[in-house]
Enzyme design. Structure first.
Site, PDB file in Angstrom:
ATOM      1  N   PRO A 243     -20.153 -97.334 -89.272  1.00  0.00           N
ATOM      2  CA  PRO A 243     -20.253 -97.991 -90.583  1.00  0.00           C
ATOM      3  C   PRO A 243     -19.170 -99.024 -90.872  1.00  0.00           C
ATOM      4  O   PRO A 243     -19.177 -99.634 -91.930  1.00  0.00           O
ATOM      5  CB  PRO A 243     -20.152 -96.811 -91.549  1.00  0.00           C
ATOM      6  CG  PRO A 243     -19.299 -95.815 -90.841  1.00  0.00           C
ATOM      7  CD  PRO A 243     -19.635 -95.954 -89.389  1.00  0.00           C
ATOM      8  N   GLY A 245     -15.450 -98.799 -90.387  1.00  0.00           N
ATOM      9  CA  GLY A 245     -14.034 -98.498 -90.629  1.00  0.00           C
ATOM     10  C   GLY A 245     -13.120 -99.154 -89.620  1.00  0.00           C
ATOM     11  O   GLY A 245     -12.069 -99.717 -89.976  1.00  0.00           O
ATOM     12  N   ASP A 287     -28.859-104.962 -79.302  1.00  0.00           N
ATOM     13  CA  ASP A 287     -28.664-103.862 -78.360  1.00  0.00           C
ATOM     14  C   ASP A 287     -27.606-104.306 -77.346  1.00  0.00           C
ATOM     15  O   ASP A 287     -27.789-105.308 -76.646  1.00  0.00           O
ATOM     16  CB  ASP A 287     -29.989-103.546 -77.659  1.00  0.00           C
ATOM     17  CG  ASP A 287     -29.905-102.351 -76.728  1.00  0.00           C
ATOM     18  OD1 ASP A 287     -28.787-102.004 -76.282  1.00  0.00           O
ATOM     19  OD2 ASP A 287     -30.957-101.757 -76.427  1.00  0.00           O
ATOM     20  N   CYS A 356     -16.609 -89.429 -80.920  1.00  0.00           N
ATOM     21  CA  CYS A 356     -16.266 -88.354 -81.864  1.00  0.00           C
ATOM     22  C   CYS A 356     -16.919 -87.060 -81.373  1.00  0.00           C
ATOM     23  O   CYS A 356     -17.766 -86.476 -82.029  1.00  0.00           O
ATOM     24  CB  CYS A 356     -16.696 -88.696 -83.281  1.00  0.00           C
ATOM     25  SG  CYS A 356     -18.423 -89.173 -83.476  1.00  0.00           S
TER      26      CYS A 356
END
Length: 421
Positions: A243, A245, A287, A356
């Site tokens: 998103p 950050g 992509d 993550c």
């Protein structure tokens, strides 16, 4: 008969969406599940659903002695929600039980026949709340728990599960100097440069939100851009950027940033965040496996698609909706993206690869394999303020886990490494 509480009703919809339809909370909310609620009810519904999902196994342990057979999914969801309200939120028994009975009766003939059951079971749970603190943290699903125990051992996995149960504080990255904002926001200055908000803080109501002085970003995630350490004017690619950050961090450091993401909707979120903070970056929707840059980059940050198993503290729905299916395809995609991105670096450039994830296959093993595939490629060992030397891995990466910093409230699980040729 009193009217059913709209926030509780919406929370039930979210819970059954996860447990019955295996839809993530984020997908349901993005699809408009809470759109008709006022902001205060929306926040409460989301909190109730998240908390219930986090404590689902403990709620089931409280309910099990009082249920001869499993009730329908929506009835079970209500019993779980009310159990968590009674035991974790210490809600007044009379109010919680009455609200649950009102909700079950409002569902028409399909559910109102369960009103007596709901009333009786919840009264028994309310009389036994002293059992709640003795219940263990919910175990991760077998497919994930087995992999993590092989990698980190049983004791470490149990510590991670305890961290998942504790939930996650809200961390901020600051556009300017963190010290200037710590006192204003009543936040803790973390040793790595992020700020951690006190429990219960409402982000959009805090000073500095509307004028874009900071943004929400977990302290672990914030280390990837710090590891890349872009210099002013460097051409930097943020790959799989949404998103946004990390894009904001790179832009705030003065880099000339290109942010690429495959999703138009997710790219729109980057634009919103850039607009709020007054920062600039070029946004490309494409992509990465097909896209080709016009010129090589000084530095690249690749936050590769992954299992997201490092974010379970913040997303307790993940263990309930994910399984091992498709995980090996993710490993292959990560390797393909890494190889492709390495080809876009200037000679002597650097690339930070991060995921993550708690799985070594999505971190340590990816870097070891890349070093074998690319002669001359090497890692640059991490040198960052606030990191523990025990977090540095043998191949020169940084392994972060939710059970680290337990006295501060933990961190997301992450792996990251800097590569250069």
């Amino acid at each position: 008969m009193s009217n059913p509480d709209p926030a509780r009703r919406a929370a039930l919809g979210l819970i059954t969406g996860v447990t019955e339809a295996r839809e993530s909370l984020a997908d349901q909310i993005n699809a408009g599940a809470l759109i008709e609620l006022p902001p205060s009810d929306r926040a409460r519904a989301q909190r109730l659903a998240t908390q219930t999902l986090r404590h689902l196994a403990r709620a089931d342990a409280m309910l099990k002695p009082h249920l001869r057979k499993r009730p329908p999914g929506d009835v079970l969801a209500l019993l779980r929600l009310a159990t968590v309200e009674l035991c974790e939120d210490h809600g007044a028994a009379h109010g919680v039980v009455n609200a649950a009975v009102t909700l079950i009766r409002s569902g028409g003939r399909k559910t109102e026949t369960f009103a007596g059951l709901v009333n009786a079971v919840l009264r028994k749970v309310a009389a036994e709340t002293e059992r709640w603190p003795t219940l263990p943290a919910p175990e991760l699903p077998g497919w994930l728990r087995g992999r993590l125990m092989s990698a980190w051992g049983k004791a470490s996995v149990q510590k991670m599960e305890a961290a998942h149960l504790a939930g996650a504080p809200i961390d901020l990255s600051i556009k300017g100097e963190p010290a200037d904002w710590a006192e204003r926001l009543g936040a803790e200055a973390l040793p790595t440069g992020s700020l951690r908000l006190p429990t219960g803080a409402h982000v959009s109501e805090l000073a500095g939100f509307t004028d874009g002085a900071w943004w929400v970003q977990n302290a672990a995630a914030a280390l990837a851009a710090r590891l890349l350490a872009p210099a002013t004017g460097e051409r930097v690619l943020d790959l799989c950027a949404a998103p946004g950050g990390k894009t904001l961090q790179l832009a705030a450091a003065g880099a000339d940033v290109t942010a690429l993401d495959i999703s138009e909707n997710r790219a729109a979120r980057i634009e919103e965040n850039l607009a709020r903070t007054g920062l600039k970056a070029r946004i490309v929707v494409a992509d990465a496996l097909d896209w080709q840059p016009e010129a090589p980059f000084d530095a690249i940050l690749l936050d590769a698609p992954c299992s997201a198993t490092g974010t379970i503290r913040r997303h307790p729905d993940l263990p309930l909706i994910k399984d091992a299916q498709g995980i090996k395809e993710l490993f292959g995609l990560q390797a393909a993206l890494l190889d492709r991105a390495l080809g876009w670096l200037k000679p002597g450039g650097r690339l930070v690869f991060c995921t993550c994830s708690l799985l070594p296959e999505e971190g340590e093993a990816q870097i070891c394999a890349a070093l074998e595939r690319h002669p001359g490629l090497r890692t640059i060992p991490p040198q960052l303020d606030g990191i523990d030397s025990a977090w540095i891995t043998p191949e020169g990466g940084l392994r972060l886990r939710p059970d680290y910093w337990p006295e501060r409230g933990g961190m997301d699980g992450f792996y990251m490494a800097t590569l250069t040729a």
